[in-house]
Scaffold this active site. Structure first.
Site, PDB file in Angstrom:
ATOM      1  N   CYS A 156       0.828  -1.216   0.000  1.00 27.39           N
ATOM      2  CA  CYS A 156       0.000   0.000   0.000  1.00 27.39           C
ATOM      3  C   CYS A 156       0.853   1.253   0.000  1.00 27.39           C
ATOM      4  O   CYS A 156       1.263   1.753   1.063  1.00 27.39           O
ATOM      5  CB  CYS A 156      -0.931  -0.013   1.213  1.00 27.39           C
ATOM      6  SG  CYS A 156      -1.784  -1.591   1.371  1.00 27.39           S
ATOM      7  N   LEU A 157       1.140   1.769  -1.201  1.00 31.73           N
ATOM      8  CA  LEU A 157       1.992   2.948  -1.328  1.00 31.73           C
ATOM      9  C   LEU A 157       1.235   4.100  -2.004  1.00 31.73           C
ATOM     10  O   LEU A 157       1.175   5.199  -1.469  1.00 31.73           O
ATOM     11  CB  LEU A 157       3.245   2.596  -2.138  1.00 31.73           C
ATOM     12  CG  LEU A 157       4.268   3.695  -2.400  1.00 31.73           C
ATOM     13  CD1 LEU A 157       4.939   4.132  -1.104  1.00 31.73           C
ATOM     14  CD2 LEU A 157       5.341   3.216  -3.377  1.00 31.73           C
ATOM     15  N   GLY A 161      -3.414  11.263  -4.787  1.00 28.36           N
ATOM     16  CA  GLY A 161      -2.553  12.385  -5.158  1.00 28.36           C
ATOM     17  C   GLY A 161      -1.090  12.034  -5.333  1.00 28.36           C
ATOM     18  O   GLY A 161      -0.264  12.904  -5.640  1.00 28.36           O
ATOM     19  N   TYR A 266      10.710   5.454   3.129  1.00 27.08           N
ATOM     20  CA  TYR A 266      10.944   5.873   1.742  1.00 27.08           C
ATOM     21  C   TYR A 266      12.049   5.039   1.108  1.00 27.08           C
ATOM     22  O   TYR A 266      11.970   4.637  -0.056  1.00 27.08           O
ATOM     23  CB  TYR A 266      11.293   7.373   1.677  1.00 27.08           C
ATOM     24  CG  TYR A 266      12.694   7.694   2.137  1.00 27.08           C
ATOM     25  CD1 TYR A 266      12.979   7.858   3.508  1.00 27.08           C
ATOM     26  CD2 TYR A 266      13.746   7.808   1.229  1.00 27.08           C
ATOM     27  CE1 TYR A 266      14.265   8.113   3.934  1.00 27.08           C
ATOM     28  CE2 TYR A 266      15.028   8.081   1.662  1.00 27.08           C
ATOM     29  CZ  TYR A 266      15.298   8.222   3.021  1.00 27.08           C
ATOM     30  OH  TYR A 266      16.571   8.478   3.455  1.00 27.08           O
ATOM     31  N   GLN A 313       5.609 -15.379 -45.992  1.00 34.41           N
ATOM     32  CA  GLN A 313       6.841 -14.770 -45.510  1.00 34.41           C
ATOM     33  C   GLN A 313       6.585 -13.582 -44.589  1.00 34.41           C
ATOM     34  O   GLN A 313       7.304 -13.366 -43.619  1.00 34.41           O
ATOM     35  CB  GLN A 313       7.723 -14.350 -46.684  1.00 34.41           C
ATOM     36  CG  GLN A 313       9.152 -14.041 -46.240  1.00 34.41           C
ATOM     37  CD  GLN A 313      10.065 -13.760 -47.416  1.00 34.41           C
ATOM     38  OE1 GLN A 313       9.801 -12.889 -48.230  1.00 34.41           O
ATOM     39  NE2 GLN A 313      11.143 -14.496 -47.496  1.00 34.41           N
ATOM     40  N   GLY A 373      -6.577 -13.147 -36.664  1.00 35.19           N
ATOM     41  CA  GLY A 373      -7.591 -12.590 -37.562  1.00 35.19           C
ATOM     42  C   GLY A 373      -8.849 -12.213 -36.798  1.00 35.19           C
ATOM     43  O   GLY A 373      -8.809 -11.915 -35.607  1.00 35.19           O
ATOM     44  N   GLU A 397       4.211  -0.345 -10.664  1.00 33.74           N
ATOM     45  CA  GLU A 397       5.555  -0.536 -10.119  1.00 33.74           C
ATOM     46  C   GLU A 397       6.581   0.324 -10.832  1.00 33.74           C
ATOM     47  O   GLU A 397       7.719  -0.084 -11.050  1.00 33.74           O
ATOM     48  CB  GLU A 397       5.963  -2.028 -10.132  1.00 33.74           C
ATOM     49  CG  GLU A 397       5.433  -2.742  -8.902  1.00 33.74           C
ATOM     50  CD  GLU A 397       6.193  -4.006  -8.491  1.00 33.74           C
ATOM     51  OE1 GLU A 397       5.514  -5.019  -8.236  1.00 33.74           O
ATOM     52  OE2 GLU A 397       7.441  -3.974  -8.425  1.00 33.74           O
TER      53      GLU A 397
END
Lengths: 416, 252
Positions: A156-157, A161, A266, A313, A373, A397
């Protein structure tokens, strides 16, 4: 030392070639393994996880995507087979394996269901490792056995905001006068697997006046009063993985829940996310391989103008290009994992493999729909699910822009 | 009770095999190999016997190249206690025949004195289905093949046959059992058990150590794919159908 080794190796190879006797060959240093040569246990992990996925996970993937729910039996089976505590030591009920094994497991699960892969990834590479690296003995004794056997976790980071600007978080955890507990107020957003989680690793500021240097990590029981898990986001992909907001209203958290030191949160966040990136790369690699492998048989089956479309090709060149990129992602990802295991600096390489793998996964998934397709555009074919699931790879992340920034900064330092 | 299980390293059941260019064998290059599914069932049965305390030790045996040790490791990770690897570079899908394997296993059983031997009913590469019966004969012990259920208390085995399930009684142990699909559903080797298996021992022997001659009485002349399935034929009436089944297909 790294600069001299290649020259010495080349010299040794020349001498080895000119001497045919086995005895002389054995006098030289043993052959170094390729990045994609795995140990016996790592191969066993890959085999076991891919068998498990095929039998237990595959039959339910579409249903879980449609319902937006993880089946509890499958979650339990993940735990029972040791996939949720891969690096946790055996004494705690974990599997006692290495980081590469965890990446292999994430890759194999992602090739079948990326939603389950993100659950396995966050548990192993973020929560479990953070607690093992920085948790007090008490915290480890309390949580590692549960994380290994029955308790899912959430990281939970992010907040409404603060995403990339993680340190601008507003959630606070103010210490009591005697420091014996903290009171948490605020909210988090985009929290993966928060509906299933029994424990949250929450980053909150214990000293807002200090700015980011007040950010502290807490290991909090999901049942703690004051925590509310909001409704699931309706996402484009990874639908079976619940992504919810969390609200904290005067949540009382005991001081023993602090992970490591107050104000070091942090640093823990940055460091754990650096390695978590390799796990995400493994997930993106799994998505790319899963989509590719699900599509290749179709190129033999589908015939137009009297021949298999895989024989044109134009198609062959597209296949070759994407197979090359998948191979590059595979070697980058497992090389970064080995660098970490060997204690080498790996931040640049981890950023690179996260950045590139998410780009390749998107290209591969997109092309697989085209190769199928018209039917590739329907839910009858799995390609469209991989396409929806992979998009967040360049976002969570650490966004791709942040990865580029990280890589650029490190390179700039190298050239100072 | 000591249980001995045979485990064979074979082409993975999901692989689409191709005939090698020389038409002498199946092309095994870069092909995924796994434990024979019926051997997995045999190991599972043995491990369950250990869990119910009916057995004290499970020994996993494999005859094959160096990589057969991986197959033994899988058995150890499922719960076997130790392994025996009989090393040979002969192709285990065709050069090494059932008689050779049964002879090796009988020599090992002479040393190990197991109370019970469980093998898979057949391997998915050779599909001979003979090893179990040959072993029982060499050991002069009862054989219970195609076992779908083994009751060690009552000394009975339910056998799956084309006509249905038959119940046979075996007089005593030691005996050889071969596992049918319905015997059990094998477990996955959990990750902690994969790590624990690293510490378990695998002894390596050669066929000559056991005094067994591995030469086969058979020679493979050619390996080829079955003919492609031809398109069907539409018929207009039931009479025409019956006519075709009788005169052309010769099945009625």
């Amino acid at each position: 030392l790294a600069r001299y080794a290649p020259r010495a190796f080349r010299a040794a190879a020349t001498v080895r070639r000119s001497l045919s006797a086995l005895a002389e060959e054995e006098a030289f240093a043993p052959l170094r393994p390729a990045v994609t040569m795995f140990s016996e246990e790592e191969v066993a992990v890959r085999d076991m996880v891919s068998s498990w996925c095929k039998a237990e996970l595959q039959p339910h993937v579409r249903e879980m995507d449609r319902e937006g729910e993880m089946k509890p039996e499958i979650l339990q089976s993940l735990f029972a087979n040791g996939l949720m505590g891969m690096e946790i030591p055996e004494e705690y009920g974990g599997s006692g394996m290495n980081f590469t094994s965890a990446c292999i497991a994430v890759e194999e699960v992602a090739a079948v269901d990326p939603s389950f892969a993100i659950l396995v990834d966050i548990q192993n590479t973020l929560t479990n490792n953070a607690i093992r690296f920085w948790g007090s003995q008490e915290l480890q004794d309390k949580w590692l056995p549960r994380l290994a056997t029955d308790t899912a976790s959430s990281f939970c980071l992010s907040e409404a905001g603060s995403g990339t600007d993680a340190f601008a978080m507003k959630t606070t955890a103010i210490p009591s006068a005697d420091g014996s507990y903290y009171t948490m107020n605020g909210s988090k957003l985009w929290i993966s697997n928060s509906k299933e989680a029994g424990v949250f690793l929450i980053f909150a500021n214990a000293a807002p006046e200090k700015g980011y240097k007040g950010i502290t990590a807490f290991v909090v029981d999901a049942n703690t009063p004051g925590i509310t898990v909001g409704p699931k986001e309706r996402k484009m992909g990874l639908k079976a993985s619940s992504t919810c907001p969390l609200t904290f209203e005067d949540v009382k958290i005991d001081a023993s829940c602090v992970l490591g030191e107050v104000g070091m949160g942090y640093k823990y966040a940055i460091e754990i996310l650096n390695e978590g990136r390799i796990g995400i790369a493994a997930q993106q690699l799994g998505i790319a391989k899963g989509a590719f492998n699900a599509t290749m048989p179709y190129l033999r089956e589908r015939k137009q103008f009297g021949q298999a479309i895989g024989d044109f090709q134009g198609m062959q060149h597209q296949v070759a290009q994407l197979a090359t990129e998948i191979h590059a992602v595979e070697t980058m990802t497992y090389n970064a994992a080995r660098m970490k295991e060997n204690g080498l600096p790996f931040v640049k390489e981890a950023s690179m493999c996260k950045l590139y793998s998410s780009q390749v996964a998107e290209r591969v998934a997109s092309k697989c729909i085209e190769w199928y397709g018209g039917v590739g555009f329907t839910e009858d074919i799995i390609a469209e699910k991989f396409y929806r699931d992979c998009k967040v790879g360049s976002i969570y992340e650490g966004t791709s822009n942040i990865q580029l920034q990280t890589i650029a900064k490190i390179i700039a330092n190298e050239w100072e | 009770m000591r249980v001995l299980v045979g485990v064979k390293r074979v082409v993975d059941y999901a692989v689409k095999v191709r005939v090698a260019a020389d038409k002498k064998a199946v092309d095994l290059s870069n092909v995924k190999m796994s434990m024979n599914p019926f051997c997995e069932i045999a190991v599972e049965e043995a491990v369950r016997l250990k869990e119910s305390k009916a057995a004290t030790e499970v020994v996993a045996v494999s005859v094959g190249p160096k990589q057969a040790q991986e197959t033994i490791r899988t058995a150890l990770a499922m719960g076997a206690d130790r392994g025996i690897h009989v090393q040979t570079d002969l192709r285990t899908d065709q050069e090494l025949d059932s008689k050779a394997v049964a002879s090796i296993l009988s020599k090992i059983c002479a040393d190990e004195s197991p109370d019970c031997v469980i093998l898979g009913k057949q391997s998915i590469d050779g599909d001979f289905g003979c090893t179990g019966s040959m072993l029982a004969s060499l050991m002069s012990v009862p054989q219970c093949t195609f076992a779908a259920n083994i009751d060690f208390e009552k000394k009975t085995v339910e056998r799956e046959t084309d006509a249905g399930t038959e119940v046979v009684a075996f007089p005593s142990l030691p005996a050889v059992f071969t596992a049918d699909l319905r015997l059990n559903e094998p477990r996955y080797a959990t990750l902690p058990n994969i790590m624990k298996a690293k510490k378990k021992k695998i002894a390596t022997l050669s066929a000559s150590d056991l005094g067994v001659d591995l030469s086969s009485g058979n020679e493979v002349l050619e390996v080829f794919e079955p003919p492609d399935r031809e398109a069907g034929v539409f018929v207009e009436t039931v009479d025409e159908l019956v006519g075709k089944l009788k005169d052309e297909a010769g099945v009625i």
